[in-house]
Design a protein around this motif. Structure first.
Motif, mmCIF file in Angstrom:
data_model
loop_
_atom_site.group_PDB
_atom_site.id
_atom_site.type_symbol
_atom_site.label_atom_id
_atom_site.label_comp_id
_atom_site.label_asym_id
_atom_site.label_seq_id
_atom_site.Cartn_x
_atom_site.Cartn_y
_atom_site.Cartn_z
ATOM 1 N N TRP A 1 -26.698 -54.460 -67.918
ATOM 2 C CA TRP A 1 -27.923 -54.297 -68.710
ATOM 3 C C TRP A 1 -27.950 -52.974 -69.472
ATOM 4 O O TRP A 1 -28.999 -52.575 -69.991
ATOM 5 C CB TRP A 1 -29.148 -54.389 -67.795
ATOM 6 C CG TRP A 1 -29.613 -55.783 -67.542
ATOM 7 C CD1 TRP A 1 -28.931 -56.743 -66.830
ATOM 8 C CD2 TRP A 1 -30.833 -56.404 -67.986
ATOM 9 N NE1 TRP A 1 -29.666 -57.905 -66.799
ATOM 10 C CE2 TRP A 1 -30.826 -57.725 -67.495
ATOM 11 C CE3 TRP A 1 -31.911 -55.971 -68.728
ATOM 12 C CZ2 TRP A 1 -31.863 -58.622 -67.748
ATOM 13 C CZ3 TRP A 1 -32.966 -56.854 -68.964
ATOM 14 C CH2 TRP A 1 -32.931 -58.162 -68.482
ATOM 15 N N THR B 1 -18.663 -64.691 -65.773
ATOM 16 C CA THR B 1 -19.518 -64.543 -66.962
ATOM 17 C C THR B 1 -18.711 -64.856 -68.226
ATOM 18 O O THR B 1 -17.803 -64.116 -68.596
ATOM 19 C CB THR B 1 -20.032 -63.100 -67.068
ATOM 20 O OG1 THR B 1 -18.917 -62.202 -66.893
ATOM 21 C CG2 THR B 1 -21.072 -62.809 -66.002
ATOM 22 N N ASP C 1 -28.846 -68.381 -66.901
ATOM 23 C CA ASP C 1 -29.546 -67.210 -66.383
ATOM 24 C C ASP C 1 -30.734 -66.828 -67.266
ATOM 25 O O ASP C 1 -30.741 -67.108 -68.470
ATOM 26 C CB ASP C 1 -28.576 -66.012 -66.306
ATOM 27 C CG ASP C 1 -29.122 -64.904 -65.412
ATOM 28 O OD1 ASP C 1 -28.598 -63.784 -65.462
ATOM 29 O OD2 ASP C 1 -30.108 -65.151 -64.678
ATOM 30 N N THR C 2 -31.689 -66.170 -66.682
ATOM 31 C CA THR C 2 -32.887 -65.578 -67.295
ATOM 32 C C THR C 2 -33.474 -66.446 -68.397
ATOM 33 O O THR C 2 -33.454 -66.072 -69.580
ATOM 34 C CB THR C 2 -32.580 -64.165 -67.849
ATOM 35 O OG1 THR C 2 -31.560 -64.280 -68.847
ATOM 36 C CG2 THR C 2 -32.145 -63.223 -66.754
ATOM 37 N N HIS D 1 -18.753 -60.620 -62.671
ATOM 38 C CA HIS D 1 -19.446 -60.107 -63.863
ATOM 39 C C HIS D 1 -18.493 -59.154 -64.563
ATOM 40 O O HIS D 1 -18.198 -58.056 -64.056
ATOM 41 C CB HIS D 1 -20.731 -59.371 -63.470
ATOM 42 C CG HIS D 1 -21.896 -60.275 -63.269
ATOM 43 N ND1 HIS D 1 -22.005 -61.148 -62.212
ATOM 44 C CD2 HIS D 1 -23.003 -60.449 -64.025
ATOM 45 C CE1 HIS D 1 -23.155 -61.810 -62.315
ATOM 46 N NE2 HIS D 1 -23.777 -61.413 -63.396
ATOM 47 N N HIS E 1 -22.565 -62.826 -71.360
ATOM 48 C CA HIS E 1 -23.728 -62.280 -70.676
ATOM 49 C C HIS E 1 -24.805 -61.964 -71.710
ATOM 50 O O HIS E 1 -24.674 -62.330 -72.881
ATOM 51 C CB HIS E 1 -23.348 -61.042 -69.842
ATOM 52 C CG HIS E 1 -24.267 -60.836 -68.691
ATOM 53 N ND1 HIS E 1 -25.391 -60.066 -68.799
ATOM 54 C CD2 HIS E 1 -24.271 -61.334 -67.449
ATOM 55 C CE1 HIS E 1 -26.040 -60.069 -67.655
ATOM 56 N NE2 HIS E 1 -25.391 -60.849 -66.821
ATOM 57 N N HIS E 2 -25.842 -61.265 -71.289
ATOM 58 C CA HIS E 2 -26.978 -61.034 -72.196
ATOM 59 C C HIS E 2 -26.587 -60.228 -73.430
ATOM 60 O O HIS E 2 -27.290 -60.269 -74.442
ATOM 61 C CB HIS E 2 -28.111 -60.283 -71.471
ATOM 62 C CG HIS E 2 -28.533 -60.874 -70.164
ATOM 63 N ND1 HIS E 2 -28.446 -62.213 -69.860
ATOM 64 C CD2 HIS E 2 -29.062 -60.270 -69.065
ATOM 65 C CE1 HIS E 2 -28.912 -62.403 -68.625
ATOM 66 N NE2 HIS E 2 -29.279 -61.267 -68.125
ATOM 67 N N TYR F 1 -20.666 -68.709 -65.889
ATOM 68 C CA TYR F 1 -22.017 -68.183 -66.085
ATOM 69 C C TYR F 1 -22.211 -68.112 -67.608
ATOM 70 O O TYR F 1 -21.300 -67.682 -68.323
ATOM 71 C CB TYR F 1 -22.096 -66.788 -65.455
ATOM 72 C CG TYR F 1 -23.281 -65.938 -65.898
ATOM 73 C CD1 TYR F 1 -23.372 -65.458 -67.212
ATOM 74 C CD2 TYR F 1 -24.307 -65.619 -65.033
ATOM 75 C CE1 TYR F 1 -24.448 -64.694 -67.624
ATOM 76 C CE2 TYR F 1 -25.393 -64.853 -65.437
ATOM 77 C CZ TYR F 1 -25.450 -64.402 -66.742
ATOM 78 O OH TYR F 1 -26.520 -63.632 -67.160
ATOM 79 N N TYR F 2 -23.359 -68.565 -68.114
ATOM 80 C CA TYR F 2 -23.619 -68.435 -69.551
ATOM 81 C C TYR F 2 -25.083 -68.042 -69.758
ATOM 82 O O TYR F 2 -25.979 -68.745 -69.267
ATOM 83 C CB TYR F 2 -23.322 -69.739 -70.302
ATOM 84 C CG TYR F 2 -23.376 -69.552 -71.807
ATOM 85 C CD1 TYR F 2 -24.549 -69.783 -72.535
ATOM 86 C CD2 TYR F 2 -22.262 -69.069 -72.508
ATOM 87 C CE1 TYR F 2 -24.610 -69.560 -73.909
ATOM 88 C CE2 TYR F 2 -22.313 -68.862 -73.883
ATOM 89 C CZ TYR F 2 -23.484 -69.099 -74.577
ATOM 90 O OH TYR F 2 -23.531 -68.870 -75.932
ATOM 91 N N SER F 3 -25.306 -66.911 -70.428
ATOM 92 C CA SER F 3 -26.665 -66.461 -70.749
ATOM 93 C C SER F 3 -27.152 -67.207 -71.980
ATOM 94 O O SER F 3 -26.891 -66.815 -73.118
ATOM 95 C CB SER F 3 -26.665 -64.951 -71.013
ATOM 96 O OG SER F 3 -27.972 -64.546 -71.369
ATOM 97 N N GLN G 1 -31.039 -65.072 -73.358
ATOM 98 C CA GLN G 1 -30.901 -63.684 -73.791
ATOM 99 C C GLN G 1 -29.575 -63.484 -74.525
ATOM 100 O O GLN G 1 -28.529 -63.910 -74.044
ATOM 101 C CB GLN G 1 -30.976 -62.727 -72.594
ATOM 102 C CG GLN G 1 -32.343 -62.695 -71.927
ATOM 103 C CD GLN G 1 -32.543 -61.402 -71.193
ATOM 104 O OE1 GLN G 1 -32.899 -60.392 -71.805
ATOM 105 N NE2 GLN G 1 -32.316 -61.421 -69.906
ATOM 106 N N ASP G 2 -29.665 -62.875 -75.685
ATOM 107 C CA ASP G 2 -28.469 -62.492 -76.441
ATOM 108 C C ASP G 2 -28.911 -61.323 -77.323
ATOM 109 O O ASP G 2 -29.607 -61.506 -78.316
ATOM 110 C CB ASP G 2 -27.944 -63.660 -77.284
ATOM 111 C CG ASP G 2 -26.582 -63.331 -77.885
ATOM 112 O OD1 ASP G 2 -25.647 -64.153 -77.780
ATOM 113 O OD2 ASP G 2 -26.455 -62.218 -78.466
#
Ligand code: GLC
Length: 475
Positions: A84, A128, A238-239, A62, A131-132, A175-177, A180-181
């Motif tokens: 976060w 990542t 993710d999420t 991350h 991320h978000h 990893y790809y969000s 959430q962005d």
């Protein structure tokens, strides 16, 4: 040809085409667009998942703009996981974007990172890509909020890592969000609780489908196409949020289907289960007997770097977690959180080196093994504590012993030294030899097997306090 006859001929042709299609269409899929998991045969799935099931152990990375504040904002520590911080401190979009010109990780060294993963005995790396917070750690033409266009660094670290992973022979994924962005208009923001309940800045408002069509899907296309042949073997979503409808998710699946060897997880959303279950920060009591699964875990308590999080798990706990996961047929994706200079914290690197040394001697008892042949659980469910992030009683593992297996061999992982002998009451396989895996000469151990009762005589002390492995060769 007269129009009437032509139209009859056309409709007859269409009817026969539909009839043919009806005979060859894949089994009914519950999705608007069937995913590869809906259409492949079990043998095709086993072939596609083969390397991943052999691997057992991967590195999660991350790394992003959140490493700059490193868990602090306006001089104050911000609770929660480091990546976060924008959400937890409700940082306005324009203010968060001011971090980009400060991000210049000149100590980043792709060769060293991949070499560390290999030294740890890790067989794949997942990093990542976005991320978000919406910041792309790669050269993206789809959106300028990325490490090449928006920072003084101007390099694409994912390209360098992908090339190094290919050179050093380990698999690589992103990893790809996707949902959430927090910096793109229309990007989702999860509702976590009364205090953290979605967008906090008008600049985040917009249409989710528009965000998907103008940013997320174009960036996934870039990640799937621009790094070949070096990457990616895995996309780690993710999420998922309610905004990701089955229809919108199926647009991403249409893209994923163009890469038939790709492995992707159960966090896309829209009702797609993907290939793997993804328990987080915990090892499920019995694993997932009928699904591939991977526990992802941090070495301290944060995925993204936080300068004040020094709560590092011991190497012994990490080795035993890997053994616990493998004994239930799963993979461990263990996380490192590099800092804003591009350096993996020394405490994390040291632990990875120790795990690697244990695997150098005992890797045969982990890589490519199957779950324990002995039913029964090593531990109990807590009467008071809940599992992190899930409303389920927390599983409290007992660290007595575990087992992994492959055809012709059973590996008994002694985590607590049982004294002069190891006793097993349900050894149904016929044992023809026993020895300690860490004994370079594989000196046979004395043992008795009366029916299913096995007793193996042991030296006075463990060869490795973390985990000493007995190999039972079976006929
Ligand atoms: C959670 C967190 C996310 C992290 C992920 C790793 O979903 O929201 O920040 O990347 O866990 O599994």
């Amino acid at each position: 040809m007269k129009p009437l006859i032509r139209s009859i001929s056309l409709s007859l042709m269409l009817a026969s085409l539909c009839a043919h299609a009806a005979q060859t269409k894949p089994p009914a899929s519950p999705h608007p667009v069937p995913a590869i998991q809906d259409t492949e045969t079990p043998a095709q799935r086993d072939a596609r998942m083969g390397w991943w099931r052999q691997a057992r152990f991967g590195m999660f990375i991350h790394w992003g703009l959140y490493a700059v504040p490193a868990g602090n904002w306006h001089g104050k520590p911000i609770d929660g996981i480091g990546e976060w911080i924008m959400y937890n401190a409700k940082i306005p979009v324009a203010e968060y974007k001011k971090l980009a010109p400060q991000f210049d990780p000149v100590k980043f060294d792709a060769h060293a990172w991949v070499a560390l993963a290999k030294a740890a005995g890790m067989k794949y790396i997942i990093i990542t890509a976005k991320h978000h917070d919406g910041f792309a750690m790669f050269d993206s033409k789809a959106n300028p909020f990325n490490i090449v266009d928006a920072t003084p660094f101007k390099r694409d670290p994912l390209k360098e890592l992908a090339a190094e992973a290919q050179k050093q022979g380990i698999k690589f994924g992103f990893y790809y969000s996707q949902d959430q962005d927090w910096t793109a208009p229309g990007g989702a923001a999860m509702v976590v609780d009364a205090l953290h309940n979605g967008h906090w800045d008008k600049a985040q408002d917009g249409d989710f489908a528009e965000y998907l069509h103008t940013k997320a899907i174009p960036q996934l296309k870039e990640l799937l196409s621009n790094y070949q042949p070096a990457a990616p073997s895995v996309i780690w979503f993710d999420t998922p949020t309610p905004e990701m409808t089955p229809q919108l998710a199926s647009e991403i699946v249409t893209l994923l289907n163009q890469h038939p060897n790709l492995i992707w997880n159960n966090r896309l959303g829209g009702g797609y289960q993907g290939d793997t279950e993804t328990p987080e920060q915990n090892v499920p009591a019995q694993g997932y007997p009928d699904r591939d699964w991977e526990t992802c875990m941090t070495i301290n308590d944060t995925w993204g770097y936080k300068s004040n999080d020094t709560n590092f798990k011991s190497s012994q706990e990490l080795i035993r977690t890997l053994v616990d996961v493998a004994s239930k047929g799963g993979n461990l994706l263990l996380n490192v959180g590099p800092d804003a200079h591009g350096v993996i914290p020394a405490a994390e690197a040291e632990r990875l080196q120790t795990i690697g040394k244990w695997l150098d001697v005992n890797g045969e008892s982990i890589y490519g093994t199957g779950p324990t042949p002995f039913p029964g659980e090593h531990g109990t469910f807590s009467r008071t504590e809940k599992t992190v992030g899930e409303n389920k009683p927390k599983w409290i593992p007992a660290w007595d012993w575990r087992a992994t297996a492959r055809p012709g061999k059973i590996y008994i992982h002694l985590l607590t030294w049982p004294g002069k002998s190891f006793h097993l009451a349900n050894a149904t396989a016929n044992i023809r030899k026993a020895y300690l895996l860490a004994d370079p000469r594989h000196t046979p151990l004395k043992y008795t097997q009366k029916g299913h009762v096995l007793d193996v005589q042991l030296p006075a002390r463990a060869l490795d306090a973390n985990d000493t492995v007995i190999v039972l060769e079976t006929t």
